[in-house]
Design an enzyme around this catalytic site. Structure first.
Site, short mmCIF file in Angstrom:
data_model
loop_
_atom_site.label_atom_id
_atom_site.label_comp_id
_atom_site.label_asym_id
_atom_site.label_seq_id
_atom_site.Cartn_x
_atom_site.Cartn_y
_atom_site.Cartn_z
N SER A 159 0.69 -1.19 0.03
CA SER A 159 -0.06 0.05 0.02
C SER A 159 0.82 1.04 0.01
O SER A 159 1.68 1.43 -0.83
CB SER A 159 -0.90 -0.10 1.14
OG SER A 159 -2.00 1.11 0.90
N ASP A 213 -9.58 -3.19 -6.16
CA ASP A 213 -8.63 -1.86 -5.54
C ASP A 213 -8.64 -0.71 -6.08
O ASP A 213 -8.35 -0.71 -7.44
CB ASP A 213 -7.19 -2.47 -5.34
CG ASP A 213 -6.41 -1.70 -4.53
OD1 ASP A 213 -6.67 -0.65 -4.01
OD2 ASP A 213 -4.98 -2.01 -4.54
N HIS A 228 -8.27 -4.37 -1.62
CA HIS A 228 -6.76 -3.65 -1.26
C HIS A 228 -6.12 -4.19 -0.03
O HIS A 228 -6.76 -4.54 0.67
CB HIS A 228 -7.16 -2.23 -1.16
CG HIS A 228 -5.59 -1.50 -0.85
ND1 HIS A 228 -4.83 -1.09 -1.61
CD2 HIS A 228 -5.33 -1.00 0.15
CE1 HIS A 228 -4.03 -0.30 -1.02
NE2 HIS A 228 -4.12 -0.43 0.16
#
Length: 402
Positions: free
Chosen positions: A252, A343, A373
């Site tokens: 991320s 995502d 995600h």
């Protein structure tokens, strides 16, 4: 997916079941929380699997009234390494006891009447040790995964993970930057992921506890991860780490920081990492790629969540240290890019892979259908998370092991 379809594609059943459990647990979207509340509550999402594992283990110990790790592993259908880690956490918290009636055979129980702990425990011995002395693990390491808290350059906190059975030679090492939108997350929330990858890859991991926004906006986090990389190059051999077999990884927002650190190291002539792993990386703070529109209401991370994160981090979308997609992607190390179909940051990974390939780089893009995600954080509940972790470990072994 065509524009305007939102999340019309079905989630994988594993993801649907997990989201239902999280909803029942009261997990709220991070966009509804203040930065302070997000730090207190947002990471509950990452902790649910670990907490459920600990509860299950305590129930088994109550049933047995005392058992060895192999007995518990057989009863619970889990790995001995995983139970070993959970029991250590419970032991340090005072929830379980350990006894060694004969050498090498440790029995665990839930009796809470013991008033003192022995100094046989590795973590307690480490705490009592002289911090000014050389790290003994560089000379002799245990047959089990071990961890050590470090301070890089005197103030930047990090955690070192050493794989089990690693012997006394120099180890390949991966510098890891955790996710959390540059606002939440820590080395604690990503400990399970680092442990899993450390064990599976046979590489040491150094997880960096970089400064968080909004108190420390861009480029503080990028500065810290780059500082950690410089520190590793200068001091890694003192810890038994082979800086010539160095990888960089992040998930991320941490993927953004890992990529920026690799680009900075290349530009400064510091070093060229031998592997780069990006998992659901958020690389475009302008949020202008189509997936931010097409997947605006995706589960776990929405476009509104991303706007909330970016508004606190405040990166410069025109500078490569804030938006690495606008930078020079030539001469980067072999890269593995993990992406999820549901995502909003999906296109960040796909555009990066295309541009790295066009720049002559070696890149493998693995897109997981039906996943949301940062699904790799839920490898204990989602088979695709286990598969992705396995792919990352294989890539690190191939690139960093002799």
């Amino acid at each position: 997916m065509e524009p305007g379809q939102g999340t019309a594609l079905p989630l994988h059943p594993d993801c649907t079941a997990l989201l239902q459990r999280l909803e029942r647990a009261g997990v709220r979207p991070v966009s509804e929380l203040s930065p302070q509340a997000a730090r207190r509550l947002g990471m509950r999402l990452y902790d649910l699997e670990r907490q459920q594992g600990e509860s299950s283990l305590l129930r088994q110990l109550i049933r047995f009234k005392g058992a060895t790790i192999p007995q518990l592993a057989e009863a619970m259908g889990r790995s001995e390494a995983e139970l070993d880690h959970l029991l250590d956490r419970l032991y340090l918290a005072g929830s379980v006891l350990r006894q060694e009636r004969q050498p090498g055979v440790v029995t665990w129980s839930t009796r809470l009447s013991q008033q003192r702990r022995t100094l046989q425990d590795r973590a307690l011995i480490d705490r009592l040790g002289d911090p000014g002395q050389p790290n003994p693990r560089a000379q002799a390491r245990s047959d089990r995964l071990t961890t050590e808290n470090l301070y890089l350059g005197g103030k930047l906190r990090a955690r070192l993970y050493l794989p089990p059975g690693c012997g006394s030679g120099l180890l390949p090492v991966v510098l890891f930057a955790h996710g959390g939108g540059w606002v939440i997350g820590s080395i604690e929330t990503h400990e399970s992921l680092c442990r899993t990858l450390c064990e599976q890859s046979g590489c040491a991991f150094v997880s960096v506890d970089y400064r968080l926004a909004p108190e420390h906006p861009w480029p503080a986090a990028a500065d810290d991860v780059e500082c950690a990389l410089h520190w590793l190059v200068s001091h890694g051999s003192d810890l038994g780490l082979d800086i010539n077999r160095l990888g960089v990884m992040g998930d991320s927002a941490g993927g953004n920081l890992a990529l920026v650190a690799a680009m900075a190291a290349r530009s400064a002539g510091l070093c060229k990492p031998r592997a780069l792993v990006l998992a659901c990386a958020t690389l475009d703070p302008s949020l202008g790629l189509p997936s931010y529109r097409d997947l605006a209401e995706a589960p776990f991370l929405s476009a509104a969540d991303m706007r909330w994160y970016v508004s606190h981090y405040q990166p410069d979308p025109g500078h490569w240290r804030g938006s690495p997609l606008v930078g020079d992607l030539r001469d980067l190390p072999p890269s593995l890019v993990i992406a999820a179909s549901h995502d909003p940051a999906r296109d960040d990974s796909e555009v990066f892979s295309e541009r790295l390939d066009a720049a002559g780089g070696q890149v493998t893009l693995q897109r997981y259908e039906g996943m949301f995600h940062d699904f790799i954080l839920f490898s204990g509940a989602i088979a695709a998370g286990q598969e992705a972790c396995g792919a990352i470990a294989r890539m690190l072994r191939e690139q960093l092991q002799p």
